[in-house]
Design a protein around this motif. Structure first.
Motif: not given
Length: 198
Positions: A156, A142, A64, A57, A140, A61, A149-153, A54
């Motif tokens: 986030r 993953s 962002d 990503a 997330d 984060y 997919p690695v999104t960090g959902v 991760i």
């Protein structure tokens, strides 16, 4: 393969204080790193496959949300005697290589990991602007051996909740990864107690 999952920490718990140096010798405390809206304290590793999976990503984060008032401070608490790739110098190189635009600190005595109840890497603690624990969970779903997919959902979503001034997420899935590599004889009472299937 058995893995370690994060300990259950009561939401609303204040961020334990600490003072650790970065690669340039600057001392950081949670108050120094706190953004206007909150602070993420992340226990990371340079070698754990779950962090390696991760890390790009995760760096995204941090970039962002920095301008939105959420800052990041990362800590490496692994035994660098047994694992030289976790040394303070290796931490510096890791931060430079993967664009960590946040302090990445070495907790050589492992006192900070103990104070936080950190058990695995990654272990993520998101605090609000009053330094109260808002989210303690996974990045997330993953994993190194799944196709997600690695999104960090998850992280986030919790971060967006802080920014929106709404309630803490009702679901907080425990983080899972490699156990922190404790100094011999320094293992906390929770070491080895919490495992989950990979």
């Amino acid at each position: 393969m058995p893995l370690t999952h994060s300990n259950e920490i009561a939401l609303g718990t204040p961020a334990p204080s600490f003072a650790l140096a970065d690669a340039d010798g600057r001392i950081w405390t949670p108050a120094d790193a706190l953004g206007t809206k909150g602070l993420l304290v992340a226990f990371l590793s340079n070698r754990c496959p779950y962090v390696v999976h991760i890390r790009e990503a995760f760096a995204a984060y941090a970039r962002d949300y920095a301008a939105k008032g959420i800052r990041v401070i990362a800590i490496n608490s692994n035994d660098d005697g047994a694992y030289p790739e976790e040394s303070a110098e290796a931490v510096r190189i890791e931060a430079e290589t993967y664009g960590y635009a946040f302090p990445y600190l070495k907790d050589g005595k492992q006192e900070v990991a103990r104070a936080y109840g950190a058990a695995c890497t990654p272990d993520l603690y998101l605090f609000d602007g009053e330094q109260k624990l808002f989210y303690h969970g996974q990045f997330d779903d993953s994993r190194p051996k799944n196709d997600l997919p690695v999104t960090g959902v998850d992280l986030r979503a919790a971060t967006e909740a802080i920014l929106a001034g709404v309630e803490r997420p009702s679901e907080q899935k425990q983080a899972i990864g490699c156990n922190i590599k404790w100094l011999p004889g320094h293992e906390p009472e929770w070491f080895g107690a919490a495992t989950a299937a990979a």
